[in-house]
Motif scaffolding. Sequence first.
Motif, PDB file in Angstrom:
ATOM      1  N   SER A 187       0.941  -1.218   0.005  1.00 10.12           N
ATOM      2  CA  SER A 187       0.119   0.027   0.205  1.00 10.12           C
ATOM      3  C   SER A 187       0.869   1.175  -0.008  1.00 10.12           C
ATOM      4  O   SER A 187       0.261   2.452   0.556  1.00 10.12           O
ATOM      5  N   HIS A 188       2.252   1.057  -0.438  1.00  9.49           N
ATOM      6  CA  HIS A 188       2.810   2.445  -0.504  1.00  9.49           C
ATOM      7  C   HIS A 188       3.614   2.556  -2.009  1.00  9.49           C
ATOM      8  O   HIS A 188       3.680   1.228  -2.628  1.00  9.49           O
ATOM      9  N   ILE A 189       3.971   3.537  -2.458  1.00  9.93           N
ATOM     10  CA  ILE A 189       4.724   3.840  -3.709  1.00  9.93           C
ATOM     11  C   ILE A 189       5.978   4.123  -3.184  1.00  9.93           C
ATOM     12  O   ILE A 189       6.138   5.061  -2.497  1.00  9.93           O
ATOM     13  N   ILE A 190       6.925   3.550  -4.072  1.00  9.75           N
ATOM     14  CA  ILE A 190       8.621   3.525  -3.401  1.00  9.75           C
ATOM     15  C   ILE A 190       9.118   4.229  -4.806  1.00  9.75           C
ATOM     16  O   ILE A 190       9.139   3.353  -5.903  1.00  9.75           O
ATOM     17  N   HIS A 191      10.050   5.048  -4.645  1.00  3.78           N
ATOM     18  CA  HIS A 191      10.941   5.397  -5.620  1.00  3.78           C
ATOM     19  C   HIS A 191      12.433   5.236  -4.974  1.00  3.78           C
ATOM     20  O   HIS A 191      12.882   6.264  -4.316  1.00  3.78           O
ATOM     21  N   ALA A 192      12.999   4.114  -5.284  1.00  2.00           N
ATOM     22  CA  ALA A 192      14.218   3.848  -4.842  1.00  2.00           C
ATOM     23  C   ALA A 192      15.523   5.039  -4.893  1.00  2.00           C
ATOM     24  O   ALA A 192      16.133   5.289  -4.102  1.00  2.00           O
ATOM     25  N   ALA A 193      15.473   5.491  -6.116  1.00  2.47           N
ATOM     26  CA  ALA A 193      16.589   6.392  -6.461  1.00  2.47           C
ATOM     27  C   ALA A 193      16.518   7.373  -5.804  1.00  2.47           C
ATOM     28  O   ALA A 193      17.500   7.980  -5.669  1.00  2.47           O
ATOM     29  N   SER A 194      15.558   8.024  -5.583  1.00  2.00           N
ATOM     30  CA  SER A 194      15.287   9.277  -4.773  1.00  2.00           C
ATOM     31  C   SER A 194      15.187   8.923  -3.374  1.00  2.00           C
ATOM     32  O   SER A 194      14.912  10.008  -2.501  1.00  2.00           O
ATOM     33  N   ASP A 195      14.696   7.805  -2.963  1.00  2.00           N
ATOM     34  CA  ASP A 195      14.523   7.540  -1.402  1.00  2.00           C
ATOM     35  C   ASP A 195      13.364   8.101  -1.010  1.00  2.00           C
ATOM     36  O   ASP A 195      13.150   8.639   0.108  1.00  2.00           O
ATOM     37  N   GLN A 196      12.226   8.085  -1.920  1.00  2.00           N
ATOM     38  CA  GLN A 196      11.036   8.541  -1.560  1.00  2.00           C
ATOM     39  C   GLN A 196       9.873   7.376  -1.375  1.00  2.00           C
ATOM     40  O   GLN A 196       9.975   6.456  -2.066  1.00  2.00           O
ATOM     41  N   SER A 197       8.937   7.565  -0.556  1.00  2.00           N
ATOM     42  CA  SER A 197       8.109   6.448  -0.299  1.00  2.00           C
ATOM     43  C   SER A 197       6.903   7.308   0.457  1.00  2.00           C
ATOM     44  O   SER A 197       6.967   8.167   1.075  1.00  2.00           O
ATOM     45  N   ALA A 198       5.561   6.806  -0.343  1.00  2.00           N
ATOM     46  CA  ALA A 198       4.337   7.372   0.329  1.00  2.00           C
ATOM     47  C   ALA A 198       3.158   6.508   0.175  1.00  2.00           C
ATOM     48  O   ALA A 198       3.225   5.615  -0.699  1.00  2.00           O
TER      49      ALA A 198
END
Length: 373
Positions: A187-198
């Motif tokens: 239930s989260h979206i993750i962008h590993a390259a920018s270390d973002q998660s929401a």
Amino acid sequence: MGKWSRRAFITTGVLAGGAVVIGVAIRPGSRADKVAGLIASDDETVFNVWVKISPDNTITAVIPHAEMGQGVHTTLAMMLADEMDADWQLVEMMEAPAHEEYANYALAKGYTLGDPDFPAFLIGTVDGIFLTASKAMNLQITGGSTSVPTTGQLGMRVAGAAVKSVLLQAAADTWDVPVDELIARKSHIIHAASDQSAPYSDFAQQAATLSQPAKPRLKTTDEYTIMGTDVQRFDVPAKVDGSALFGIDAVLPGMKYATVKAAPVFGAKVKSIDAGSIQDMPGIRKVVNLGDAVAVVADGYWQAKQALDRLPVEFEEAGNEAVEQSDIFKQFTRDMDTALANGDEIVDQQTGDADAAMSAASSVVEAEYRVPY
């Protein structure tokens, strides 16, 4: 494009022939808008008739089938949640309202066509045709072991995958990153390259404005994270603690209750009823002759039951009075043995080679199960 079955190809040809006339007009369109007020509060985001997301990131699967002990409320929610890559601990379910938008078009489509691989541009038209027909028949039903292969496979899984697709796109737009660099997990979206998660809820409102794909990619079995696992069923706790509501618990203004005594054997009809013998009992409203049964209508269930127990009813003999259950079982056995001996048995579905598997088995356990009637 996947491989088309012969049935899908023929059906496509038939549908395409009328596409100029009905193709666009009959498509389902935004069905979510028609039920949003029934299934969601103002702060919840409704994506389609099957799923909504709350501000606290709770995902609710809206199930259009009755839970009768078969586990359908949990199973269909699992199918939707798995395709969404949801956190199962944040998944809930709710019973769909009695509304024409929950007419079981997936059941009609699955029963008629199976699971054909239509091209994406035609899916809206096909679904629209079956939805229109299902609405006309008031087809909101549960039965025949159809919920999983129809609503589950053709509805819940597709809806879950489509919602995940627009959530990923909304996150990509918000973070200004390529969508293929994002992953959905618990239930989260993750962008590993920018270390973002929401959480999904951060993108829900924006995602709901995007066009959902008609033919999203569905997971293969090796990608399942929820389907096939052991989870607690949604319906069990309430049934254990006694808080579950059943049909008999329903109370409406002015409602009456009826109890029924059926003929003791098949084919028997009511011969006589002494309705006058119970008319003075409290709460009794009416005695109804149903032909092969008798009903007593009263203000309360217990009143109706007591009156029915005291009501003198005589049934005509039908010639089946001497039939015993053992005789029926013997007849079943004779009929099955005869069919097998003559090669007249009917195979409903065959998967693999059962005879070869039994012959090659190191041990065989045989058991016979019977139920009355």
